[in-house]
Design a protein around this motif. Sequence first.
Motif, mmCIF file in Angstrom:
data_model
loop_
_atom_site.group_PDB
_atom_site.id
_atom_site.type_symbol
_atom_site.label_atom_id
_atom_site.label_comp_id
_atom_site.label_asym_id
_atom_site.label_seq_id
_atom_site.Cartn_x
_atom_site.Cartn_y
_atom_site.Cartn_z
ATOM 1 N N ARG A 119 0.844 -1.211 0.000
ATOM 2 C CA ARG A 119 0.000 0.000 0.000
ATOM 3 C C ARG A 119 0.869 1.247 0.000
ATOM 4 O O ARG A 119 0.580 2.214 -0.718
ATOM 5 C CB ARG A 119 -0.916 -0.016 1.228
ATOM 6 N N TYR A 120 1.933 1.227 0.773
ATOM 7 C CA TYR A 120 2.832 2.377 0.811
ATOM 8 C C TYR A 120 3.496 2.580 -0.556
ATOM 9 O O TYR A 120 3.630 3.709 -1.038
ATOM 10 C CB TYR A 120 3.896 2.191 1.893
ATOM 11 N N VAL A 121 3.918 1.486 -1.171
ATOM 12 C CA VAL A 121 4.593 1.565 -2.469
ATOM 13 C C VAL A 121 3.667 2.160 -3.532
ATOM 14 O O VAL A 121 4.095 2.958 -4.375
ATOM 15 C CB VAL A 121 5.091 0.169 -2.904
ATOM 16 N N MET A 122 2.398 1.820 -3.498
ATOM 17 C CA MET A 122 1.446 2.362 -4.472
ATOM 18 C C MET A 122 1.199 3.847 -4.254
ATOM 19 O O MET A 122 0.826 4.567 -5.186
ATOM 20 C CB MET A 122 0.124 1.598 -4.404
ATOM 21 N N GLY A 123 1.407 4.323 -3.033
ATOM 22 C CA GLY A 123 1.289 5.744 -2.740
ATOM 23 C C GLY A 123 -0.076 6.313 -3.095
ATOM 24 O O GLY A 123 -1.113 5.731 -2.783
ATOM 25 N N VAL A 124 -0.070 7.441 -3.793
ATOM 26 C CA VAL A 124 -1.330 8.118 -4.131
ATOM 27 C C VAL A 124 -2.189 7.283 -5.070
ATOM 28 O O VAL A 124 -3.403 7.479 -5.161
ATOM 29 C CB VAL A 124 -1.053 9.492 -4.777
ATOM 30 N N TRP A 125 -1.573 6.327 -5.755
ATOM 31 C CA TRP A 125 -2.317 5.497 -6.702
ATOM 32 C C TRP A 125 -3.157 4.435 -5.997
ATOM 33 O O TRP A 125 -4.066 3.856 -6.607
ATOM 34 C CB TRP A 125 -1.347 4.821 -7.675
ATOM 35 N N TYR A 126 -2.870 4.206 -4.735
ATOM 36 C CA TYR A 126 -3.624 3.188 -3.992
ATOM 37 C C TYR A 126 -5.121 3.516 -3.971
ATOM 38 O O TYR A 126 -5.962 2.623 -4.121
ATOM 39 C CB TYR A 126 -3.095 3.088 -2.560
ATOM 40 N N LYS A 127 -5.461 4.795 -3.814
ATOM 41 C CA LYS A 127 -6.870 5.194 -3.735
ATOM 42 C C LYS A 127 -7.595 4.969 -5.056
ATOM 43 O O LYS A 127 -8.832 4.884 -5.078
ATOM 44 C CB LYS A 127 -6.967 6.655 -3.309
ATOM 45 N N GLN A 128 -6.848 4.891 -6.131
ATOM 46 C CA GLN A 128 -7.473 4.663 -7.433
ATOM 47 C C GLN A 128 -7.569 3.176 -7.785
ATOM 48 O O GLN A 128 -8.217 2.808 -8.752
ATOM 49 C CB GLN A 128 -6.668 5.383 -8.518
ATOM 50 N N ALA A 129 -6.905 2.349 -6.997
ATOM 51 C CA ALA A 129 -6.884 0.912 -7.282
ATOM 52 C C ALA A 129 -8.149 0.234 -6.757
ATOM 53 O O ALA A 129 -8.642 0.556 -5.673
ATOM 54 C CB ALA A 129 -5.657 0.280 -6.651
ATOM 55 N N SER A 130 -8.646 -0.710 -7.520
ATOM 56 C CA SER A 130 -9.758 -1.519 -7.039
ATOM 57 C C SER A 130 -9.200 -2.534 -6.043
ATOM 58 O O SER A 130 -7.985 -2.742 -5.951
ATOM 59 C CB SER A 130 -10.425 -2.252 -8.205
ATOM 60 N N SER A 131 -10.091 -3.179 -5.307
ATOM 61 C CA SER A 131 -9.642 -4.181 -4.340
ATOM 62 C C SER A 131 -8.935 -5.330 -5.062
ATOM 63 O O SER A 131 -7.957 -5.886 -4.564
ATOM 64 C CB SER A 131 -10.821 -4.706 -3.523
ATOM 65 N N GLU A 132 -9.408 -5.646 -6.274
ATOM 66 C CA GLU A 132 -8.781 -6.717 -7.047
ATOM 67 C C GLU A 132 -7.389 -6.304 -7.506
ATOM 68 O O GLU A 132 -6.444 -7.107 -7.470
ATOM 69 C CB GLU A 132 -9.659 -7.052 -8.262
ATOM 70 N N GLN A 133 -7.234 -5.059 -7.935
ATOM 71 C CA GLN A 133 -5.931 -4.582 -8.377
ATOM 72 C C GLN A 133 -4.939 -4.558 -7.218
ATOM 73 O O GLN A 133 -3.781 -4.951 -7.381
ATOM 74 C CB GLN A 133 -6.055 -3.186 -8.985
ATOM 75 N N PHE A 134 -5.390 -4.096 -6.060
ATOM 76 C CA PHE A 134 -4.478 -4.053 -4.918
ATOM 77 C C PHE A 134 -4.072 -5.462 -4.496
ATOM 78 O O PHE A 134 -2.905 -5.717 -4.186
ATOM 79 C CB PHE A 134 -5.109 -3.331 -3.729
ATOM 80 N N ALA A 135 -5.030 -6.381 -4.479
ATOM 81 C CA ALA A 135 -4.718 -7.756 -4.103
ATOM 82 C C ALA A 135 -3.696 -8.355 -5.060
ATOM 83 O O ALA A 135 -2.757 -9.051 -4.656
ATOM 84 C CB ALA A 135 -5.990 -8.597 -4.086
ATOM 85 N N ARG A 136 -3.868 -8.069 -6.339
ATOM 86 C CA ARG A 136 -2.958 -8.590 -7.356
ATOM 87 C C ARG A 136 -1.563 -7.996 -7.211
ATOM 88 O O ARG A 136 -0.557 -8.699 -7.289
ATOM 89 C CB ARG A 136 -3.534 -8.292 -8.743
ATOM 90 N N PHE A 137 -1.512 -6.682 -6.987
ATOM 91 C CA PHE A 137 -0.204 -6.046 -6.826
ATOM 92 C C PHE A 137 0.480 -6.507 -5.545
ATOM 93 O O PHE A 137 1.680 -6.782 -5.525
ATOM 94 C CB PHE A 137 -0.324 -4.523 -6.803
ATOM 95 N N SER A 138 -0.284 -6.597 -4.461
ATOM 96 C CA SER A 138 0.275 -7.031 -3.189
ATOM 97 C C SER A 138 0.899 -8.410 -3.302
ATOM 98 O O SER A 138 1.993 -8.667 -2.784
ATOM 99 C CB SER A 138 -0.813 -7.026 -2.105
ATOM 100 N N GLU A 139 0.206 -9.314 -4.014
ATOM 101 C CA GLU A 139 0.730 -10.667 -4.188
ATOM 102 C C GLU A 139 1.975 -10.665 -5.078
ATOM 103 O O GLU A 139 2.966 -11.346 -4.783
ATOM 104 C CB GLU A 139 -0.349 -11.556 -4.805
ATOM 105 N N SER A 140 1.951 -9.882 -6.149
ATOM 106 C CA SER A 140 3.117 -9.792 -7.031
ATOM 107 C C SER A 140 4.303 -9.194 -6.300
ATOM 108 O O SER A 140 5.439 -9.660 -6.433
ATOM 109 C CB SER A 140 2.784 -8.939 -8.266
ATOM 110 N N PHE A 141 4.029 -8.151 -5.531
ATOM 111 C CA PHE A 141 5.092 -7.484 -4.778
ATOM 112 C C PHE A 141 5.698 -8.443 -3.757
ATOM 113 O O PHE A 141 6.923 -8.510 -3.586
ATOM 114 C CB PHE A 141 4.525 -6.252 -4.073
ATOM 115 N N LYS A 142 4.835 -9.201 -3.101
ATOM 116 C CA LYS A 142 5.310 -10.174 -2.126
ATOM 117 C C LYS A 142 6.279 -11.155 -2.770
ATOM 118 O O LYS A 142 7.385 -11.386 -2.258
ATOM 119 C CB LYS A 142 4.121 -10.935 -1.531
ATOM 120 N N TRP A 143 5.884 -11.744 -3.902
ATOM 121 C CA TRP A 143 6.739 -12.752 -4.513
ATOM 122 C C TRP A 143 7.963 -12.161 -5.189
ATOM 123 O O TRP A 143 8.981 -12.842 -5.345
ATOM 124 C CB TRP A 143 5.923 -13.624 -5.464
#
Length: 218
Positions: free
Chosen positions: A85-109
């Motif tokens: 969430r921190y990495v996405m910064g201001v773009w986090y508010k524009q992300a859908s829950s699906e987009q954030f979940a996808r990015f979070s998982e990609s970022f994790k791996w």
Amino acid sequence: MALLQIFPKWLIVLVLLGYTTQPSASEIKDALQAETAVAAVQIAMEEVLDLIAEGQAYANENPNRFYSEVGELLDPMIDFRFFARYVMGVWYKQASSEQFARFSESFKWHLVKTYALALVEFHEGEVRIVRARNRDSKRAAVSMQIDWQDKSYSVIYDMRKRSDIWQLVNLSVEGVNLALNFKSQFDSAMEGPKFDRDMDKVIDAWAKNSNVEPSGTE
């Protein structure tokens, strides 16, 4: 967005947050429930060498197994969603829950794979805690000095206590802030002409760069 290329020093540092050979999730959580952030970090440091020794025995032959086990190890240690969430910064508010979940998982791996690759390179190192500073009852900064391959690194672990567990939420090496570094990358990708503010394309690119199949155990 190649992590190995843009921030090589932190790999050595994150290696020192490892645990014993194939610990259970409950064992890791018990360790992270230490009274202080310093104690949680100290426990991790004392256990990392066993993990490295075992991983070197099969990492090249069965990398997906290694990635999976490292991922299980890191799950309770790092607050990946907070980090993402921190990495996405201001773009986090524009992300859908699906987009954030996808990015979070990609970022994790992305982190897991890089961590795993760093593990097999790490052999011997000396670590000492220099000082700790409590920001409040749930935030602390642990400063350390790490000596590895005739080089010394000044490191600050930013720890947060959530649900009685200390977790890593940021890392600074030689004054370079890891979270800010990633945030800058994400922002540049969103603003740049290659992706033209298309968040799905940015997330897809990050996922492609991660290129990890965590469930594979050949």
